[in-house]
Design a protein around this motif. Structure first.
Motif, PDB file in Angstrom:
ATOM      1  N   MET A   1       4.642 -14.282   9.191  1.00  0.00           N
ATOM      2  CA  MET A   1       3.674 -13.577   8.337  1.00  0.00           C
ATOM      3  C   MET A   1       4.334 -12.421   7.592  1.00  0.00           C
ATOM      4  O   MET A   1       3.997 -12.136   6.445  1.00  0.00           O
ATOM      5  CB  MET A   1       2.504 -13.064   9.179  1.00  0.00           C
ATOM      6  N   ILE A   2       5.288 -11.763   8.244  1.00  0.00           N
ATOM      7  CA  ILE A   2       6.013 -10.684   7.550  1.00  0.00           C
ATOM      8  C   ILE A   2       6.827 -11.283   6.408  1.00  0.00           C
ATOM      9  O   ILE A   2       6.820 -10.798   5.284  1.00  0.00           O
ATOM     10  CB  ILE A   2       6.968  -9.938   8.519  1.00  0.00           C
ATOM     11  N   LYS A   3       7.492 -12.389   6.729  1.00  0.00           N
ATOM     12  CA  LYS A   3       8.369 -13.025   5.743  1.00  0.00           C
ATOM     13  C   LYS A   3       7.572 -13.515   4.533  1.00  0.00           C
ATOM     14  O   LYS A   3       8.013 -13.399   3.385  1.00  0.00           O
ATOM     15  CB  LYS A   3       9.109 -14.191   6.390  1.00  0.00           C
ATOM     16  N   ALA A   4       6.384 -14.041   4.799  1.00  0.00           N
ATOM     17  CA  ALA A   4       5.557 -14.578   3.719  1.00  0.00           C
ATOM     18  C   ALA A   4       4.873 -13.467   2.928  1.00  0.00           C
ATOM     19  O   ALA A   4       4.238 -13.725   1.914  1.00  0.00           O
ATOM     20  CB  ALA A   4       4.516 -15.532   4.298  1.00  0.00           C
ATOM     21  N   GLY A   5       4.991 -12.236   3.408  1.00  0.00           N
ATOM     22  CA  GLY A   5       4.366 -11.116   2.710  1.00  0.00           C
ATOM     23  C   GLY A   5       2.894 -10.953   3.057  1.00  0.00           C
ATOM     24  O   GLY A   5       2.193 -10.159   2.442  1.00  0.00           O
ATOM     25  N   THR A   6       2.405 -11.711   4.014  1.00  0.00           N
ATOM     26  CA  THR A   6       1.003 -11.590   4.404  1.00  0.00           C
ATOM     27  C   THR A   6       0.725 -10.229   5.028  1.00  0.00           C
ATOM     28  O   THR A   6      -0.333  -9.641   4.836  1.00  0.00           O
ATOM     29  CB  THR A   6       0.630 -12.692   5.432  1.00  0.00           C
ATOM     30  N   ILE A   7       1.688  -9.747   5.813  1.00  0.00           N
ATOM     31  CA  ILE A   7       1.551  -8.389   6.369  1.00  0.00           C
ATOM     32  C   ILE A   7       2.831  -7.611   6.076  1.00  0.00           C
ATOM     33  O   ILE A   7       3.902  -8.205   5.921  1.00  0.00           O
ATOM     34  CB  ILE A   7       1.292  -8.394   7.897  1.00  0.00           C
TER      35      ILE A   7
ATOM     36  N   LYS B   1      -8.937  -7.821  11.792  1.00  0.00           N
ATOM     37  CA  LYS B   1      -8.797  -6.394  11.463  1.00  0.00           C
ATOM     38  C   LYS B   1      -8.724  -6.169   9.956  1.00  0.00           C
ATOM     39  O   LYS B   1      -8.708  -5.015   9.520  1.00  0.00           O
ATOM     40  CB  LYS B   1      -7.520  -5.845  12.109  1.00  0.00           C
ATOM     41  N   GLY B   2      -8.622  -7.250   9.192  1.00  0.00           N
ATOM     42  CA  GLY B   2      -8.494  -7.095   7.746  1.00  0.00           C
ATOM     43  C   GLY B   2      -7.192  -6.435   7.346  1.00  0.00           C
ATOM     44  O   GLY B   2      -7.151  -5.569   6.481  1.00  0.00           O
ATOM     45  N   TRP B   3      -6.098  -6.845   8.021  1.00  0.00           N
ATOM     46  CA  TRP B   3      -4.816  -6.191   7.802  1.00  0.00           C
ATOM     47  C   TRP B   3      -3.912  -6.916   6.795  1.00  0.00           C
ATOM     48  O   TRP B   3      -2.727  -6.644   6.714  1.00  0.00           O
ATOM     49  CB  TRP B   3      -4.069  -6.046   9.134  1.00  0.00           C
ATOM     50  N   VAL B   4      -4.515  -7.867   6.050  1.00  0.00           N
ATOM     51  CA  VAL B   4      -3.671  -8.625   5.124  1.00  0.00           C
ATOM     52  C   VAL B   4      -3.085  -7.681   4.075  1.00  0.00           C
ATOM     53  O   VAL B   4      -3.764  -6.802   3.551  1.00  0.00           O
ATOM     54  CB  VAL B   4      -4.487  -9.745   4.440  1.00  0.00           C
ATOM     55  N   GLN B   5      -1.838  -7.860   3.770  1.00  0.00           N
ATOM     56  CA  GLN B   5      -1.120  -6.979   2.850  1.00  0.00           C
ATOM     57  C   GLN B   5      -1.680  -7.079   1.427  1.00  0.00           C
ATOM     58  O   GLN B   5      -2.029  -8.157   0.958  1.00  0.00           O
ATOM     59  CB  GLN B   5       0.358  -7.368   2.856  1.00  0.00           C
ATOM     60  N   ILE B   6      -1.753  -5.937   0.735  1.00  0.00           N
ATOM     61  CA  ILE B   6      -2.230  -5.925  -0.643  1.00  0.00           C
ATOM     62  C   ILE B   6      -1.066  -6.187  -1.582  1.00  0.00           C
ATOM     63  O   ILE B   6      -0.124  -5.406  -1.660  1.00  0.00           O
ATOM     64  CB  ILE B   6      -2.888  -4.571  -0.988  1.00  0.00           C
TER      65      ILE B   6
ATOM     66  N   GLU C   1      -5.055  -3.415  -7.704  1.00  0.00           N
ATOM     67  CA  GLU C   1      -5.603  -2.634  -6.598  1.00  0.00           C
ATOM     68  C   GLU C   1      -4.685  -1.465  -6.244  1.00  0.00           C
ATOM     69  O   GLU C   1      -5.144  -0.343  -6.000  1.00  0.00           O
ATOM     70  CB  GLU C   1      -5.791  -3.548  -5.374  1.00  0.00           C
ATOM     71  N   ILE C   2      -3.382  -1.736  -6.260  1.00  0.00           N
ATOM     72  CA  ILE C   2      -2.419  -0.674  -5.920  1.00  0.00           C
ATOM     73  C   ILE C   2      -2.424   0.402  -7.015  1.00  0.00           C
ATOM     74  O   ILE C   2      -2.415   1.599  -6.723  1.00  0.00           O
ATOM     75  CB  ILE C   2      -1.006  -1.259  -5.725  1.00  0.00           C
ATOM     76  N   GLU C   3      -2.498  -0.047  -8.271  1.00  0.00           N
ATOM     77  CA  GLU C   3      -2.543   0.922  -9.380  1.00  0.00           C
ATOM     78  C   GLU C   3      -3.779   1.816  -9.272  1.00  0.00           C
ATOM     79  O   GLU C   3      -3.706   3.022  -9.546  1.00  0.00           O
ATOM     80  CB  GLU C   3      -2.529   0.193 -10.726  1.00  0.00           C
ATOM     81  N   GLY C   4      -4.873   1.223  -8.860  1.00  0.00           N
ATOM     82  CA  GLY C   4      -6.096   2.006  -8.662  1.00  0.00           C
ATOM     83  C   GLY C   4      -5.871   3.114  -7.647  1.00  0.00           C
ATOM     84  O   GLY C   4      -6.248   4.267  -7.849  1.00  0.00           O
ATOM     85  N   ALA C   5      -5.222   2.739  -6.555  1.00  0.00           N
ATOM     86  CA  ALA C   5      -4.954   3.714  -5.494  1.00  0.00           C
ATOM     87  C   ALA C   5      -4.031   4.817  -6.002  1.00  0.00           C
ATOM     88  O   ALA C   5      -4.244   6.003  -5.728  1.00  0.00           O
ATOM     89  CB  ALA C   5      -4.326   3.005  -4.289  1.00  0.00           C
ATOM     90  N   ILE C   6      -3.026   4.416  -6.773  1.00  0.00           N
ATOM     91  CA  ILE C   6      -2.086   5.403  -7.323  1.00  0.00           C
ATOM     92  C   ILE C   6      -2.828   6.383  -8.235  1.00  0.00           C
ATOM     93  O   ILE C   6      -2.625   7.603  -8.166  1.00  0.00           O
ATOM     94  CB  ILE C   6      -0.957   4.691  -8.110  1.00  0.00           C
ATOM     95  N   GLN C   7      -3.702   5.830  -9.051  1.00  0.00           N
ATOM     96  CA  GLN C   7      -4.477   6.670  -9.973  1.00  0.00           C
ATOM     97  C   GLN C   7      -5.259   7.726  -9.186  1.00  0.00           C
ATOM     98  O   GLN C   7      -5.262   8.906  -9.528  1.00  0.00           O
ATOM     99  CB  GLN C   7      -5.425   5.766 -10.791  1.00  0.00           C
TER     100      GLN C   7
ATOM    101  N   ALA D   1      -0.695  -1.726   1.571  1.00  0.00           N
ATOM    102  CA  ALA D   1      -0.045  -2.021   0.290  1.00  0.00           C
ATOM    103  C   ALA D   1       1.394  -2.465   0.514  1.00  0.00           C
ATOM    104  O   ALA D   1       2.075  -1.946   1.400  1.00  0.00           O
ATOM    105  CB  ALA D   1      -0.074  -0.782  -0.597  1.00  0.00           C
ATOM    106  N   ASN D   2       1.834  -3.404  -0.286  1.00  0.00           N
ATOM    107  CA  ASN D   2       3.223  -3.848  -0.200  1.00  0.00           C
ATOM    108  C   ASN D   2       4.135  -2.700  -0.638  1.00  0.00           C
ATOM    109  O   ASN D   2       4.041  -2.230  -1.773  1.00  0.00           O
ATOM    110  CB  ASN D   2       3.400  -5.063  -1.120  1.00  0.00           C
ATOM    111  N   PRO D   3       5.027  -2.231   0.232  1.00  0.00           N
ATOM    112  CA  PRO D   3       5.815  -1.024  -0.058  1.00  0.00           C
ATOM    113  C   PRO D   3       6.673  -1.172  -1.317  1.00  0.00           C
ATOM    114  O   PRO D   3       6.849  -0.212  -2.057  1.00  0.00           O
ATOM    115  CB  PRO D   3       6.705  -0.882   1.174  1.00  0.00           C
ATOM    116  N   LYS D   4       7.191  -2.373  -1.540  1.00  0.00           N
ATOM    117  CA  LYS D   4       8.064  -2.588  -2.698  1.00  0.00           C
ATOM    118  C   LYS D   4       7.252  -2.390  -3.985  1.00  0.00           C
ATOM    119  O   LYS D   4       7.699  -1.725  -4.918  1.00  0.00           O
ATOM    120  CB  LYS D   4       8.639  -4.010  -2.622  1.00  0.00           C
TER     121      LYS D   4
END
Ligand SMILES: [Zn+2]
Length: 479
Positions: A380-386, A412-417, A422-428, A464-467
């Motif tokens: 799941m980490i490799k696939a980017g899911t989390i 838990k709703g922990w799927v990676q964004i 959505e990430i841009e919204g958070a940054i804003q 959020a995906n850190p990259k």
């Protein structure tokens, strides 16, 4: 003056035979007292011992696994002393002619390999057990349980080769691993199937001759052994510095207080009046039998470590830890089979996983996370899911509940964004909430970047995906 400890260890290991060493009684642990006894192991007049072949085979296995010479001719002797847990008044042991001699065990301490000599491995029988009354009515009494009397033991005597409590601990762990790899001893210290006495003396660093030693007993865990040695080092230095002499004696470790206390003056070998047991013929071991046993040896810790380095291309440091126990090594290999990225698997096991196990004092196969679960999470980490960060939470939950990672992440709703919008919204939102920091950042205070990353991760609850956060944040802040 600087002092150096000189440490040698004597380990008693119970052999995992089904019956005792000189009779047919069961060796089971934890049965009703005195139900596993017969005239032989309770020393009744006229009874005769018969040697258990399987016990000899196990002892030879250990001798071969530690590069000892297997002696073609060894002798069981009587070690005479009185104690209520010893019904015969003597213990059958090997004295002048032990079964195996001149071996060694390689240990790794602080990344350095060191060879510890084994002087001898000999066979003997275990004694019974005394239990002292614990209630007011029974406090005046001691009880004896002969179930353990006659359980086969090997005694492994090391050379005085260790120079620190840590080396002693590493030696014990390696020796126990070998016994467990061979499947000839459970290695359980609490149940007394693996027991250690330590000889320790101090000498000025650089001096060749040994100082007077004391023998330490009553240590029921690796931790105790290291603690007892640490205490004894300080105590002996104190004695020497005050101009007095260390007395040769046996001392008991008091775990509650973390100290050693004098138990009795050290007895010498001649106190035991050893002589060959006239009821037992000398033990002759054919070379062909030894070779037959040699062929049954499994892969041992050091061989497995070398293979892990070769086959999985992982650092020697990782391999040493992963092969420290057989269950751990098996766990690792199974996980790699399911998720064929050996270094990633190794990193996970050696990181959070080992920390949890150490804290709970349990082996890897006693925890609810299966290799299948671990592999599923890594996929799941490799696939980017989390994200790797969320994976830590997922792991904790797996470890606690034994649940499957996919199910945990979903619940838990922990799927990676990965959604840039959505990430841009958070940054804003973060930028709007922190105008002062934004101004400072644009004014050249670049280390504030980390602050913004942290805030965005907080906004997205770490999902959020850190990259992506880095990329999008860089663009946004520059503007
Ligand atoms: Zn018996």
């Amino acid at each position: 003056m600087e002092y150096e400890p000189v440490i040698g260890l004597e380990v008693h290991a119970q052999l995992l035979t089904r019956s005792k060493i000189f009779c047919g009684c069961s060796t089971a642990f934890g049965e009703e007292p005195n139900t596993l006894t017969c005239p032989v192991c309770t020393g009744q007049p006229g009874s005769l011992p018969v040697l258990n072949q399987r016990a000899v085979e196990f002892a030879i296995k250990l001798g071969l696994a530690t590069s000892c010479r297997i002696e073609p001719y060894s002798i069981f002797a009587r070690k005479n002393y009185f104690y209520p847990d010893l019904p015969k008044g003597y213990q059958i042991s090997m004295y002048e002619r032990p079964l195996a001699t001149e071996g060694f065990i390689d240990i790794v301490t602080d990344g350095k390999t060191k060879r510890i000599k084994l002087i001898r491995i000999h066979m003997e029988e275990d004694a019974g057990k005394l239990k002292h009354g614990e209630t007011p009515e029974t406090a005046a009494f001691s009880y004896v349980d002969f179930n353990r009397t006659g359980v086969p033991l090997v005694e492994i005597v090391s050379g005085p080769d260790m120079r620190s409590p840590q080396e002693a601990g590493d030696y014990l762990r390696k020796l126990r691993a070998i016994l467990q790899y061979l499947e000839i001893c459970t290695g359980n210290m609490e149940e007394g199937s693996f027991r250690c006495d330590a000889n320790i003396s101090m000498r000025p660093r650089g001096q060749k001759e040994f100082g007077t030693r004391t023998e330490l007993k009553n240590m029921n865990s690796f931790r105790h052994v290291e603690k007892a040695l640490e205490y004894e080092i300080k105590r002996q230095i104190g004695v020497l510095e005050s101009g007095e002499e260390v007395i040769q004696e046996t001392r008991l470790y008091d775990a509650a207080q973390g100290i050693t206390v004098s138990m009795r003056g050290k007895e010498e070998a001649h106190d035991y009046r050893y002589f060959p047991d006239p009821d037992l013929v000398p033990l002759k071991v054919d070379e062909s039998w030894v070779e037959e046993i040699r062929r049954t040896l499994p892969e041992l810790p050091t061989q497995k470590k070398d293979r892990f380095v070769q086959e999985y291309q992982i650092p020697e440091y990782d391999a040493e830890i992963l092969t420290a126990t057989k269950v751990m090594a098996n766990y690792y290999e199974e996980s790699v089979r399911l998720f064929p990225e050996p270094k990633a698997v190794s990193n996970w096991i050696m990181g959070d996983f080992l920390k949890e196990l150490k804290r709970d004092e349990r082996e890897i196969d006693q925890c609810p996370v299966t290799p299948g679960h671990l592999a599923e999470m890594l996929k799941m980490i490799k696939a980017g899911t989390i994200s790797g960060k969320i994976a830590k939470d997922v792991f904790e939950e797996m470890y606690r509940s034994g649940g499957r990672p996919e199910k945990i992440v979903k619940e838990k709703g922990w799927v990676q964004i990965l959604d840039t919008g959505e990430i841009e919204g958070a940054i804003q939102r973060v930028i709007e909430a922190n105008p002062k920091q934004l101004e400072e950042y644009r004014g050249g205070k670049e280390k504030l970047f980390g602050f913004f990353v942290g805030e965005v991760m907080k906004q997205t609850k770490g999902k959020a995906n850190p990259k992506l956060v880095n990329e999008l944040l860089t663009k946004k802040l520059k503007r």
